[in-house]
Motif scaffolding. Structure first.
Motif, PDB file in Angstrom:
ATOM      1  N   GLU A   1      -6.035 -19.730  -7.275  1.00  0.00           N
ATOM      2  CA  GLU A   1      -4.956 -19.209  -8.127  1.00  0.00           C
ATOM      3  C   GLU A   1      -5.339 -17.860  -8.732  1.00  0.00           C
ATOM      4  O   GLU A   1      -4.556 -16.899  -8.704  1.00  0.00           O
ATOM      5  CB  GLU A   1      -4.614 -20.220  -9.211  1.00  0.00           C
ATOM      6  CG  GLU A   1      -3.314 -19.922  -9.940  1.00  0.00           C
ATOM      7  CD  GLU A   1      -2.867 -21.079 -10.804  1.00  0.00           C
ATOM      8  OE1 GLU A   1      -1.899 -20.896 -11.572  1.00  0.00           O
ATOM      9  OE2 GLU A   1      -3.473 -22.173 -10.728  1.00  0.00           O
ATOM     10  N   ARG A   2      -6.558 -17.780  -9.288  1.00  0.00           N
ATOM     11  CA  ARG A   2      -7.011 -16.503  -9.858  1.00  0.00           C
ATOM     12  C   ARG A   2      -7.151 -15.436  -8.782  1.00  0.00           C
ATOM     13  O   ARG A   2      -6.778 -14.275  -8.983  1.00  0.00           O
ATOM     14  CB  ARG A   2      -8.348 -16.686 -10.569  1.00  0.00           C
ATOM     15  CG  ARG A   2      -8.873 -15.388 -11.206  1.00  0.00           C
ATOM     16  CD  ARG A   2     -10.284 -15.535 -11.716  1.00  0.00           C
ATOM     17  NE  ARG A   2     -11.242 -15.771 -10.647  1.00  0.00           N
ATOM     18  CZ  ARG A   2     -11.748 -14.809  -9.880  1.00  0.00           C
ATOM     19  NH1 ARG A   2     -11.367 -13.546 -10.044  1.00  0.00           N
ATOM     20  NH2 ARG A   2     -12.618 -15.095  -8.934  1.00  0.00           N
ATOM     21  N   LEU A   3      -7.686 -15.830  -7.623  1.00  0.00           N
ATOM     22  CA  LEU A   3      -7.858 -14.875  -6.531  1.00  0.00           C
ATOM     23  C   LEU A   3      -6.513 -14.303  -6.082  1.00  0.00           C
ATOM     24  O   LEU A   3      -6.399 -13.117  -5.770  1.00  0.00           O
ATOM     25  CB  LEU A   3      -8.568 -15.549  -5.356  1.00  0.00           C
ATOM     26  CG  LEU A   3     -10.029 -15.938  -5.585  1.00  0.00           C
ATOM     27  CD1 LEU A   3     -10.534 -16.787  -4.421  1.00  0.00           C
ATOM     28  CD2 LEU A   3     -10.903 -14.701  -5.763  1.00  0.00           C
ATOM     29  N   LEU A   4      -5.498 -15.144  -6.045  1.00  0.00           N
ATOM     30  CA  LEU A   4      -4.164 -14.684  -5.665  1.00  0.00           C
ATOM     31  C   LEU A   4      -3.618 -13.673  -6.668  1.00  0.00           C
ATOM     32  O   LEU A   4      -3.047 -12.639  -6.296  1.00  0.00           O
ATOM     33  CB  LEU A   4      -3.214 -15.876  -5.577  1.00  0.00           C
ATOM     34  CG  LEU A   4      -2.952 -16.482  -4.204  1.00  0.00           C
ATOM     35  CD1 LEU A   4      -2.233 -17.810  -4.355  1.00  0.00           C
ATOM     36  CD2 LEU A   4      -2.139 -15.534  -3.341  1.00  0.00           C
ATOM     37  N   THR A   5      -3.773 -13.980  -7.945  1.00  0.00           N
ATOM     38  CA  THR A   5      -3.267 -13.069  -8.979  1.00  0.00           C
ATOM     39  C   THR A   5      -3.958 -11.715  -8.896  1.00  0.00           C
ATOM     40  O   THR A   5      -3.298 -10.664  -8.926  1.00  0.00           O
ATOM     41  CB  THR A   5      -3.484 -13.692 -10.367  1.00  0.00           C
ATOM     42  OG1 THR A   5      -2.725 -14.911 -10.459  1.00  0.00           O
ATOM     43  CG2 THR A   5      -3.019 -12.748 -11.464  1.00  0.00           C
ATOM     44  N   ASP A   6      -5.269 -11.728  -8.755  1.00  0.00           N
ATOM     45  CA  ASP A   6      -6.005 -10.464  -8.652  1.00  0.00           C
ATOM     46  C   ASP A   6      -5.616  -9.697  -7.397  1.00  0.00           C
ATOM     47  O   ASP A   6      -5.471  -8.464  -7.414  1.00  0.00           O
ATOM     48  CB  ASP A   6      -7.512 -10.732  -8.639  1.00  0.00           C
ATOM     49  CG  ASP A   6      -8.034 -11.241  -9.977  1.00  0.00           C
ATOM     50  OD1 ASP A   6      -7.299 -11.139 -10.977  1.00  0.00           O
ATOM     51  OD2 ASP A   6      -9.177 -11.743 -10.011  1.00  0.00           O
ATOM     52  N   ALA A   7      -5.435 -10.409  -6.284  1.00  0.00           N
ATOM     53  CA  ALA A   7      -5.076  -9.748  -5.028  1.00  0.00           C
ATOM     54  C   ALA A   7      -3.681  -9.132  -5.100  1.00  0.00           C
ATOM     55  O   ALA A   7      -3.437  -8.046  -4.554  1.00  0.00           O
ATOM     56  CB  ALA A   7      -5.147 -10.737  -3.875  1.00  0.00           C
ATOM     57  N   ALA A   8      -2.749  -9.822  -5.765  1.00  0.00           N
ATOM     58  CA  ALA A   8      -1.402  -9.277  -5.920  1.00  0.00           C
ATOM     59  C   ALA A   8      -1.436  -7.984  -6.733  1.00  0.00           C
ATOM     60  O   ALA A   8      -0.727  -7.015  -6.417  1.00  0.00           O
ATOM     61  CB  ALA A   8      -0.488 -10.298  -6.582  1.00  0.00           C
TER      62      ALA A   8
END
Length: 432
Positions: A373-380
């Motif tokens: 979830e955190r990785l997705l937010t940072d990648a976005a």
């Protein structure tokens, strides 16, 4: 000259298998976009693909309800499953997902042999939906742990599958080698007044070199010898279905016949079910109340995502379907993925303008799944910042004498929204 920014962003991802549901993925991406564009309108459209979570997602988007039922699981152990009765946007429609009753997650690793697992519980869910008065039942295919050609589901609904001596065969795909006749006289009486729609992947076929046993059997635990035995049994089952069943089309190599271990062929042959591309069925406003095409047309940018983008993605996966629809409206699409595999650049040919992995540094798979979830937010956030740099470069090139180069795969719509320095205010997102 100020830089135009997207006014509306549609976030339309798939779920990340064994990690995050599509709704959680959408919210995580939206959080990253808000860091860069706090004033943009974000429309959340998590996409149901027929697999795990499809019934719950469609119940939520239509104001429907989920109903629990204890059914026979794929290894003949009871499991608690759910089916959905959709709300006002699709009155009279029920959704049954194969994964709920016969998913691979219900098959312990030490028991994984797709030749012995059954879809009997799927038939029980269909029966419950029929008993509730549903006039249309959509069967979502995906994430199954079975390969019985839908025989178990038919047996649960009253069909008899007989051997040459007139005895009923047992459960599982291997038993289909003994099938000699299909008796449909005892089918659930409400089937005569209901429409069954199977939502599957058009690339999944029942028989042949690319048949479901050969393509998916190993993934479900079959050895090479078991794959060949299962493939031969499904060949025999197809012959019985075509002779004694109700389908008017090719059940061997027709599109979607191999969906969820062949349940597409079984329900088409045994019940006269209509086989439809899963996205055409699940995103059909007349069938499920979805309005994805309208929402794409209103967007300036679409962000999609999937657990893995690779050479399989263009063949019926969520990002490719989103890109296909967005291309019709000239809306650019970018995609995030847990991993980028072999053939990932092929997605540019179907209209995805840019792809990126959410994993910024090497890490163990377990760690990536736990922190997805955190990785997705940072990648976005990273992707949106890169898009803004690209936009700034385009503006700068437009000022000079050089001619800007149009990137391959990107749409051509001109953003009409706020500009840098003006994008402030409340972000409005919605779950559909």
């Amino acid at each position: 000259m100020s830089l135009p920014l997207p006014q509306r962003v549609l976030v339309a991802p798939s779920g990340f298998k064994e990690s995050l549901g599509a709704g959680t993925v959408a919210c995580a991406i939206a959080a990253g976009l808000r860091r860069v564009l706090p004033g943009v309108h974000i429309d959340l459209a998590p996409i149901a693909d027929g697999g795990e979570g499809t019934a719950a997602m469609l119940a939520g988007t239509t104001g429907g309800i989920l109903r629990d039922l204890d059914v026979v699981g794929p290894v003949n152990i009871p499991v608690r499953a759910q089916w959905a009765r959709l709300g006002a946007a699709a009155p009279g429609t029920a959704v049954v997902e194969v994964a709920a009753a016969a998913g691979l997650r219900h098959v312990p690793r030490e028991l994984r042999d797709p030749g012995v697992t059954t879809t009997f519980g799927v038939g029980q869910l269909i029966g419950a939906a029929l008993d509730s008065g549903a006039g249309t039942i959509v069967v979502g295919c995906g994430d199954s742990g079975t390969c019985d050609g839908g025989a178990g589901a038919l047996q649960a609904l009253g069909a008899r599958i007989l051997d040459a001596a007139g005895r009923e065969i047992g459960s599982g795909g291997y038993e289909l080698a003994r099938a000699a006749r299909l008796d449909l006289s005892g089918l659930h009486p409400r089937l005569a007044r209901a429409e069954i729609v199977v939502a599957g992947n058009p690339h999944n076929l029942l028989c042949g070199p690319r048949g479901v046993a050969r393509v998916f059997g190993p993934q479900k635990g079959a050895t090479p010898a078991q794959v060949e035995a299962l493939s031969s049994a499904l060949d025999n089952w197809a012959a019985v279905l075509e002779r004694d069943g109700r389908a008017g089309s090719d059940l061997r190599t027709g599109p979607m016949t191999g969906a969820s271990g062949g349940i597409g062929a079984g329900l088409a042959g045994g019940l006269g079910a209509r086989l439809r591309s899963r996205f055409d069925a699940l995103l059909d406003s007349g069938l499920t109340g979805a309005d994805l095409d309208r929402r794409i047309a209103r967007a300036d940018l679409v962000v999609t995502a999937e657990g893995a983008i690779d050479l399989q993605t263009p063949h019926g996966k969520v990002p490719a379907e989103i890109a296909r629809r967005a291309r019709l409206h000239g809306v650019p699409v970018v995609a995030l993925a847990g991993s980028l595999g072999e053939g990932a650049p092929l997605v540019h040919e179907v209209g995805i303008g840019a792809i990126a992995s959410i994993i910024p540094v090497p890490m163990a798979l377990a760690d990536a799944v736990a922190d997805a979830e955190r990785l997705l937010t940072d990648a976005a956030e990273r992707m949106m910042r890169m898009l803004l740099v690209g936009g700034a470069l385009s503006v700068r090139m437009g000022r000079g004498s050089g001619r800007p180069v149009r990137p391959v795969g990107l749409g051509v719509r001109r953003a009409t929204g706020p500009r840098i320095g003006a994008a402030r205010g409340r972000v409005r997102g919605r779950h559909r």
